[in-house]
Design a protein around this motif. Sequence first.
Motif, PDB file in Angstrom:
ATOM      1  N   GLY B 559       1.657   3.394  17.693  1.00 11.72           N
ATOM      2  CA  GLY B 559       2.183   4.556  18.415  1.00 11.72           C
ATOM      3  C   GLY B 559       3.457   5.062  17.762  1.00 11.72           C
ATOM      4  O   GLY B 559       3.632   6.260  17.563  1.00 11.72           O
ATOM      5  N   PHE B 560       4.314   4.131  17.395  1.00 13.56           N
ATOM      6  CA  PHE B 560       5.560   4.488  16.708  1.00 13.56           C
ATOM      7  C   PHE B 560       5.249   5.273  15.443  1.00 13.56           C
ATOM      8  O   PHE B 560       5.861   6.303  15.168  1.00 13.56           O
ATOM      9  N   LEU B 561       4.291   4.767  14.649  1.00 10.89           N
ATOM     10  CA  LEU B 561       4.002   5.434  13.377  1.00 10.89           C
ATOM     11  C   LEU B 561       3.594   6.885  13.616  1.00 10.89           C
ATOM     12  O   LEU B 561       4.032   7.783  12.894  1.00 10.89           O
ATOM     13  N   VAL B 562       2.799   7.117  14.639  1.00 10.38           N
ATOM     14  CA  VAL B 562       2.343   8.486  14.912  1.00 10.38           C
ATOM     15  C   VAL B 562       3.522   9.342  15.376  1.00 10.38           C
ATOM     16  O   VAL B 562       3.828  10.382  14.784  1.00 10.38           O
ATOM     17  N   THR B 563       4.190   8.890  16.443  1.00 11.75           N
ATOM     18  CA  THR B 563       5.215   9.747  17.032  1.00 11.75           C
ATOM     19  C   THR B 563       6.410   9.908  16.105  1.00 11.75           C
ATOM     20  O   THR B 563       6.967  10.991  15.992  1.00 11.75           O
ATOM     21  N   PHE B 564       6.786   8.834  15.435  1.00  6.35           N
ATOM     22  CA  PHE B 564       7.964   8.958  14.576  1.00  6.35           C
ATOM     23  C   PHE B 564       7.675   9.896  13.415  1.00  6.35           C
ATOM     24  O   PHE B 564       8.524  10.684  13.014  1.00  6.35           O
ATOM     25  N   THR B 565       6.457   9.826  12.870  1.00  4.22           N
ATOM     26  CA  THR B 565       6.121  10.735  11.780  1.00  4.22           C
ATOM     27  C   THR B 565       6.143  12.178  12.266  1.00  4.22           C
ATOM     28  O   THR B 565       6.673  13.071  11.595  1.00  4.22           O
ATOM     29  N   LEU B 566       5.604  12.413  13.456  1.00  2.00           N
ATOM     30  CA  LEU B 566       5.652  13.775  14.000  1.00  2.00           C
ATOM     31  C   LEU B 566       7.092  14.225  14.193  1.00  2.00           C
ATOM     32  O   LEU B 566       7.460  15.350  13.844  1.00  2.00           O
ATOM     33  N   GLY B 567       7.899  13.323  14.753  1.00  2.00           N
ATOM     34  CA  GLY B 567       9.311  13.656  14.960  1.00  2.00           C
ATOM     35  C   GLY B 567      10.003  13.913  13.637  1.00  2.00           C
ATOM     36  O   GLY B 567      10.837  14.808  13.517  1.00  2.00           O
ATOM     37  N   GLY B 568       9.647  13.128  12.629  1.00  2.00           N
ATOM     38  CA  GLY B 568      10.247  13.324  11.316  1.00  2.00           C
ATOM     39  C   GLY B 568       9.867  14.667  10.734  1.00  2.00           C
ATOM     40  O   GLY B 568      10.688  15.360  10.134  1.00  2.00           O
ATOM     41  N   ILE B 569       8.614  15.061  10.941  1.00  2.00           N
ATOM     42  CA  ILE B 569       8.178  16.339  10.375  1.00  2.00           C
ATOM     43  C   ILE B 569       8.860  17.494  11.088  1.00  2.00           C
ATOM     44  O   ILE B 569       9.334  18.441  10.456  1.00  2.00           O
ATOM     45  N   SER B 570       8.980  17.395  12.434  1.00  2.44           N
ATOM     46  CA  SER B 570       9.684  18.493  13.106  1.00  2.44           C
ATOM     47  C   SER B 570      11.147  18.499  12.685  1.00  2.44           C
ATOM     48  O   SER B 570      11.797  19.533  12.692  1.00  2.44           O
ATOM     49  N   GLY B 571      11.660  17.329  12.296  1.00  4.82           N
ATOM     50  CA  GLY B 571      13.040  17.264  11.818  1.00  4.82           C
ATOM     51  C   GLY B 571      13.229  18.018  10.525  1.00  4.82           C
ATOM     52  O   GLY B 571      14.311  18.510  10.231  1.00  4.82           O
ATOM     53  N   MET B 572      12.178  18.131   9.741  1.00  2.00           N
ATOM     54  CA  MET B 572      12.287  18.824   8.459  1.00  2.00           C
ATOM     55  C   MET B 572      12.459  20.331   8.613  1.00  2.00           C
ATOM     56  O   MET B 572      12.699  21.032   7.645  1.00  2.00           O
ATOM     57  N   PHE B 573      12.336  20.833   9.850  1.00  6.51           N
ATOM     58  CA  PHE B 573      12.572  22.264  10.053  1.00  6.51           C
ATOM     59  C   PHE B 573      14.059  22.585  10.059  1.00  6.51           C
ATOM     60  O   PHE B 573      14.452  23.679   9.738  1.00  6.51           O
ATOM     61  N   PHE B 574      14.854  21.610  10.477  1.00  4.94           N
ATOM     62  CA  PHE B 574      16.261  21.913  10.744  1.00  4.94           C
ATOM     63  C   PHE B 574      17.139  22.031   9.509  1.00  4.94           C
ATOM     64  O   PHE B 574      18.048  22.841   9.499  1.00  4.94           O
ATOM     65  N   PRO B 575      16.919  21.226   8.468  1.00  9.21           N
ATOM     66  CA  PRO B 575      17.824  21.402   7.325  1.00  9.21           C
ATOM     67  C   PRO B 575      17.706  22.780   6.698  1.00  9.21           C
ATOM     68  O   PRO B 575      18.652  23.237   6.061  1.00  9.21           O
ATOM     69  N   SER B 576      16.580  23.430   6.864  1.00  9.65           N
ATOM     70  CA  SER B 576      16.472  24.790   6.330  1.00  9.65           C
ATOM     71  C   SER B 576      17.338  25.704   7.185  1.00  9.65           C
ATOM     72  O   SER B 576      17.082  25.900   8.374  1.00  9.65           O
ATOM     73  N   ILE B 577      18.408  26.228   6.577  1.00  4.76           N
ATOM     74  CA  ILE B 577      19.444  26.885   7.380  1.00  4.76           C
ATOM     75  C   ILE B 577      18.883  28.044   8.193  1.00  4.76           C
ATOM     76  O   ILE B 577      19.149  28.182   9.389  1.00  4.76           O
ATOM     77  N   ALA B 578      18.031  28.847   7.553  1.00  7.41           N
ATOM     78  CA  ALA B 578      17.525  30.024   8.245  1.00  7.41           C
ATOM     79  C   ALA B 578      16.721  29.614   9.474  1.00  7.41           C
ATOM     80  O   ALA B 578      16.871  30.173  10.560  1.00  7.41           O
ATOM     81  N   MET B 579      15.900  28.586   9.289  1.00 11.31           N
ATOM     82  CA  MET B 579      15.075  28.089  10.390  1.00 11.31           C
ATOM     83  C   MET B 579      15.971  27.533  11.492  1.00 11.31           C
ATOM     84  O   MET B 579      15.744  27.737  12.674  1.00 11.31           O
TER      85      MET B 579
END
Lengths: 339, 773
Positions: B559-579
């Motif tokens: 469960g961790f692997l699934v949710t953490f990966t999803l959370g990690g991917i949504s996290g990749m939206f934030f470093p992009s300043i415009a996003m």
Amino acid sequence: MSVGIGIFLFSLAGVYEWGEMVDASSIGIVFAALAIVMFGLTIFWRQDMSFDGAYEPKATGTPFRGIDIRKVSVWIFLMSEMMVFTSLFSTYMRYRFGIESCESVFESGQWVEGTSVTCFEPAGHLIASSWFHIAPGAINTFALIVSSFTVVQALRYAKKVDLDHKVRTKLVTRYLGATTVLAILFLSLKMIEWFIGFPLPEFLAEYNHGDTTIKSLYAEGYLINADSYQHHYYDTAYLADHGHGLSHDTELYAMMEAGTHSGGQMMANIRVSASTFYVTTGTHGVHVLGGIIGLMYMTFKASRGGYTPENAVSIEYFGLYWHFVDLVWVIVFPFFYLY
Amino acid sequence: MNKKSTRTLLVMSALVMAMVISPSVVSYPTGIQGVKDSGCNCHGAVTSSEVVPSISGLPDQYNYSETYEIVVSFLGGPSDPSNANQGGFHLWVSDGELAPSDATVQSYSVNEVSHTEAGNDQTSWTVTWTSPSNDRNVEFILHTNSVNGNADGANGGSSGDMWNRLTAKVSPPVLVLEEADPYVVLTTLIVVSAILLVFTLAYVFYRTNPESFTWEFFAPWIADWLTTTDHKKVGTLYFVAGLFFLGVGGIMAMMIRIQLAVPGNDFLTQDQYNQFFTLHGTTMIFLAAMPLINGFANWMVPLQIGAPDLALPRLNAMSFWLQPVGALLIFTGVFSGSGADTGWTGYAPYVVSETAHMGTTMWVAGQIMLVASSTLTGINFLTTIAVMRAPGMGWLQMPLFTWSILIANLMLFLSIPAFGIGLIQVYLDRVIGTAFYDVSAGGDPLLWSHLFWYFGHPEVYVVIVPAFGVISEVIATSARRSIFGYRSMVYAMAGIGVVSFIVYGHHMFTSGMSPTLRFVTMLTTMLVAVPTGIKIFNWLKTMHGGSLVYRTHTLWTLGFLVTFTLGGISGMFFPSIAMDLHLHESYFVVAHFHYVLVGGTVFGFYAAIYYWFPKMSGKMLDEKLGVLHFLVGFISYNALFWPMHRLGVWGMARRHHTYFVTTEEAMGALPIEAAGWNMFISVSAFIFFFSNFIMVANMIKSLIRGQDAPADPWGGWSFEWMTTSPPPTPSFDPHNLPVLTDANEHVANEPGTLSKLFNRLMVSEEETEEAVH
């Protein structure tokens, strides 16, 4: 664990001092909390005093194999202390370089008499103005450096195996006592510098711009709530009276010549500068105070012959801390007192 | 001995009681009671039946937003119409707005009116009341004061003075039930949980030995728990405290969800909502996640590295005991109705302004204590791991959980002083009036943000990295093979540790900080994905190469692997300043950090609970209940947080106490479906909240009648599985430490180049002593 609880209450008590809305009834709680902290410490020390033998676990893991565990932990503790002072210095740098200094504001003439301007007034500007004003800080610096030396001497004699126990006790007590006295001297001079000030004999006054008293920072109005700080440095009339006047290449001089500025005394809001100064040097002062409490206990323990070559390392651990406090002062002094 | 323990216990409980009671008395800004309770405190102190107050002009049922003219008056008492001064009044209303209608009445606030100087000369006054626009049971409280205003004005015109009180009620057009004050609900729930905790404690004591269930035996037993320095017991204390606060934080989350279940809800006021989300954040991060991690760290690190105890046991106990009292300080504000309302980030300058609640000061003080606690913990663990590893265990033979604790503590240790100093500055600003963050004196609020996030970002890795360690342990054991790429796992964690210090700027993209720094932190933040990705692929490869056994802890790990990966991917939206500028402060952010903190840390530590509980208690947990917990928890968790992404993209703002939906294109309103999704989220939230009680029930059940656990129930091979369950005290004999010979050695058992260099630099005490002799 009483130690723990004591310290909790201590901070709890701190909460009660609502600063401006001073609530006198809470002062009792502050003292009660301090008493509980001391109680906790006493329990801690009693356990230490009655603990004979020198069980000092050695490290088993590389790369520290064979080194005392507690020594490693003291070094690690100092790492965090380093970060504490780094944070304070970053605050200082942010404000020192981010806010224009009062001197340049004054000289630029961008002020009107009677309206407060925000600017940075380093304490060093007041303190370094006279050799006598700087004296407490200078003496303090030497006191701390000498106390670092005495603590090492205490360790040296405590560690010497071929010394009679009575002689060792005497020497260790003496050196630790000297360290305590120097540390107390440090704090006392600081209080004089902050709150009391001191008079000068007649014949020295001429070296102090003709003034026979050294005012404390408190009396100079250098306070955390000084939103309308005034000082004769920033008074055109005073400068004119005292001979040296205003430097001719300043903009203020030009403006006054041209009649666009009427001169007078500048009023400044220096709350940020005073906060930075008092909190940074105060944090260092608290470290010294902690050192004094530890030293008093250690001197007491030494006087009862508590130190032998086997357990002398605890003096070393204290020494590490004390050297660190000393080192921090050596950095604080130029930044806050001289520059 | 017994007497002494009893006395200690009594003193301690008295102290705790005093701490609980005293702050709630003092910190309330208007005193314990409002004026509505105490009446005219300027005159006589007791009510008198001779004075008869009355209110006329009130309807039985009000109409929405209508204005009524009310006449308040009194009869009787010493008042004499021939004298100048006759009396006064004070009227308070729970809802709607009161306003004076002439010069004899003045307004204190929208709820309170009173007479003026001129109004002293009469016995009846006229005020207007505008009824509320929604359904409320409205209450009026009137105090009237009858005075003998001695014609000459002697004795201040008030010799002879009596007053009385009258309450009146007005119903709304539609009958509503009496509504509960959310504070009362929260306080009740916390008190009930605390009482339950006490009962559980007593019950556990009863179960340990039913014959000796007397105070005489209880006092030393509890005193032992209160003064223990054993790493296992302190670990258990952390564990219990962590679970308790997980529940408290959960209750707050549930109240937030009740508020957000329907648009325009008024269960919580805006003010209460602010306090609830602030304390939810603070509680979950500092009082739930960190103690849970420390609980397992305390338990497992010495066992895993073969040490008899932690390096500094007394310090360890102290760092635990700083926490409950810190927690009390943090909560004092709420108990008195004005808790911190700054958000867990406590941004300046609001945090030092006078509009921020009084409770903020206590909240800051409590956090200072938690900082002290973390610093002591850091010293302890860094020392222990650095120096107390068993012979034969080099740096690269340490179990990955120990590595993760080492790296987490290193990060915490290097970053938390900045936070501590920031907090002390705020504390001093609020208490003694320094001006660090006072904008009018030239203070810079961004400085606080920098100090906070310099700590805050490493902090979020501090709570996730130990979960990585747990997952590595569990996956390797469950897949019945060694972890794939041990070295790369260590380097990846260390990499996260290093990078964590230079990414914090991404929290401040909208704060107007330097564009160069924004760009740099954008790149470094994206860099974090690299080590994290390495770890995820290593875990996948470990499962691929092994043969997986599906236990409850394995399920949570998957469960961790699934949710953490999803959370990690949504996290990749934030470093992009415009996003980030678009998603900032929206529910997308909320969804992201709950996916990594709940789906990462909490799931990781649920896995840890199911994995290590047999070792800690000596009893096996029930697998069936465990699987049920996983299924209910995992599904409701995803149903809870997944829709928040969508709400965030629609523009639902976080930290707002309510929202509105519309079918039309309108500024600031959400599409009509948002209401349905929010209700769905709230329902899932309740299921998720209650699913956790399955685990608690499971633990209690297994403690009472669980099977005895063998030393190594799962087939793990690190040191902790070699001792008995539960382990003895001291955990390993200090004079006969275990030696690591072949614990699935990952590298040759030789010091590496760096270690050799260090070894040469370090001069051992023994060598110097030999030199002296």
